[in-house]
Design a protein around this motif. Structure first.
Motif, short mmCIF file in Angstrom:
data_model
loop_
_atom_site.label_atom_id
_atom_site.label_comp_id
_atom_site.label_asym_id
_atom_site.label_seq_id
_atom_site.Cartn_x
_atom_site.Cartn_y
_atom_site.Cartn_z
N ASP A 1 25.14 -7.68 -17.38
CA ASP A 1 25.46 -8.85 -16.56
C ASP A 1 24.81 -8.70 -15.20
N THR B 1 30.10 2.63 -18.14
CA THR B 1 29.34 1.53 -17.53
C THR B 1 28.88 1.93 -16.14
N GLU C 1 36.86 -2.71 -10.27
CA GLU C 1 38.26 -3.00 -10.57
C GLU C 1 38.39 -3.95 -11.75
N LYS C 2 37.52 -4.94 -11.80
CA LYS C 2 37.53 -5.90 -12.93
C LYS C 2 37.27 -5.17 -14.24
N LEU C 3 36.30 -4.27 -14.23
CA LEU C 3 35.96 -3.54 -15.45
C LEU C 3 37.09 -2.57 -15.84
N ARG C 4 37.70 -1.94 -14.84
CA ARG C 4 38.82 -1.04 -15.14
C ARG C 4 39.97 -1.80 -15.79
N ALA C 5 40.20 -3.04 -15.32
CA ALA C 5 41.27 -3.87 -15.89
C ALA C 5 40.99 -4.22 -17.35
N GLU C 6 39.74 -4.16 -17.74
CA GLU C 6 39.33 -4.41 -19.12
C GLU C 6 39.36 -3.14 -19.97
N GLY C 7 39.80 -2.03 -19.34
CA GLY C 7 39.89 -0.76 -20.06
C GLY C 7 38.61 0.05 -20.06
N ARG C 8 37.68 -0.31 -19.19
CA ARG C 8 36.40 0.39 -19.15
C ARG C 8 36.40 1.44 -18.02
#
Length: 336
Positions: free
Chosen positions: A123, A67, A142-149
């Motif tokens: 988005d 991403t 950080e939000k995306l990393r927390a989603e495994g991305r």
């Protein structure tokens, strides 16, 4: 300067042309105006960010990103091209819009905003003007990393040391073209915004001993701030290449045509867009190249260029965002 050691994706398979704007030069009574058409670069509609993204996307792919996230002002050309590069590489893209003029973001707006969604942006996040954009990008990452991305951050305007390589390589391209054309240029003029184009041209022309001064035109910040910003990035880039530093005196920025603020229209911008369209058939954008050309026209009228000089203008962006300024432009367009 050995650029070959840096991974690069190629989004444009040709040198962008250098055109003599003969009719415009004649109308203004000199100097001889030439334009480097970087609005014809590859990706989604062209523009200078394409050159920077060739190096930035190569790094993103090396790091295994899935991403791409970036930021810009409402109607950002940079965001359009970054989304386009992500699409080209099969990656997702999210963007953060900074509302530098309060209330300016409209999800249903035309111009670049429409292109974002046409390209399939995943988005769009909107934050107030003056937000800490590097921090906003990191929070989203950080939000995306927390989603495994695996996000890759492209800073606003693609302006970091790696992004500057795009316009160091452009300086090499210009040098080759001028030799092929037998054309001696007295001054190169460019927009000075996020600053990596300005820095890349300064470093590239100096490294090639071209001895052509660079005239920057600010579209957002007054000279002391913009000049210092250019200097800070230039120091980082020259250190990488082991080159002599760019002195503060070499950094020339005109700040007389900004208007009320970045992105705010001016009557000089409207005049410049119409003049170039009707004399040369070239569509300028309303944020960068419109104000840039207004400054060049103003400086010519003020006698800041010699009549017999050859000047080269960098057309840094395409005109998609002009459609979001229709209400401001069409009164002039339809009455003249």
């Amino acid at each position: 300067m050995n650029l070959a050691k840096y991974p690069r994706r190629r989004y444009t398979s040709y040198k962008t042309p250098i055109e003599h704007l003969e009719r415009l030069s004649k109308l203004l009574g000199g100097p001889n105006i030439y334009m480097k058409r970087d609005d014809l670069l590859g990706l989604a509609g062209g523009g200078n960010k394409t050159r920077k993204l060739e190096f930035l996307m190569a790094e993103a792919l090396e790091q295994g990103a899935d991403t791409i996230i970036t930021c810009g002002a409402v109607q950002s050309n940079h965001c359009r091209l970054t989304i386009g590069a992500a699409v080209k590489e099969g990656l997702k893209a999210q963007i953060i819009m900074e509302e530098r003029i309060e209330g300016s973001y409209d999800r249903n707006a035309t111009g670049n905003n429409f292109i974002y969604h046409l390209l399939g942006v995943e988005d769009v996040h909107v934050v107030p003007g003056g937000s800490d954009m590097p921090n906003e990008l990191e929070k989203l990452a950080e939000k995306l990393r927390a989603e495994g991305r695996k996000p890759y951050i492209v800073q606003g305007g693609g302006s970091n040391e790696l992004g500057c390589l795009g316009y160091i390589s452009c300086a090499q391209e210009i040098n080759e073209q001028l030799f092929e054309m037998g054309l001696n240029i007295d001054k190169i003029c460019c927009v000075s915004g996020s600053s990596s184009m300005h820095v890349g041209l300064l470093v590239g022309t100096k490294g090639l001993n071209m001895n052509i001064p660079i005239q920057g035109v600010s579209v957002g910040k007054k000279e002391p701030i913009q000049g210092d910003k250019v200097k800070e990035l230039a120091d980082k880039v020259t250190e990488i290449f082991g080159m002599p530093e760019i002195s503060r005196e070499e950094i020339v920025v005109d700040d007389n045509y900004i208007g009320e603020s970045y992105g705010a229209p001016t009557k000089e911008m409207v005049e410049a867009i119409q003049m170039v369209a009707r004399e040369e058939g070239i569509i300028l954008d309303a944020v960068y190249t419109g104000k840039f050309m207004a400054a060049i026209i103003g400086m010519i009228r003020e006698g800041k260029f010699k009549k017999d000089e050859n000047i080269l203008l960098l057309n840094s962006g395409s005109g998609y965002n002009i459609f979001s300024y229709e209400d401001i432009l069409k009164e002039e367009v339809y009455t003249k």
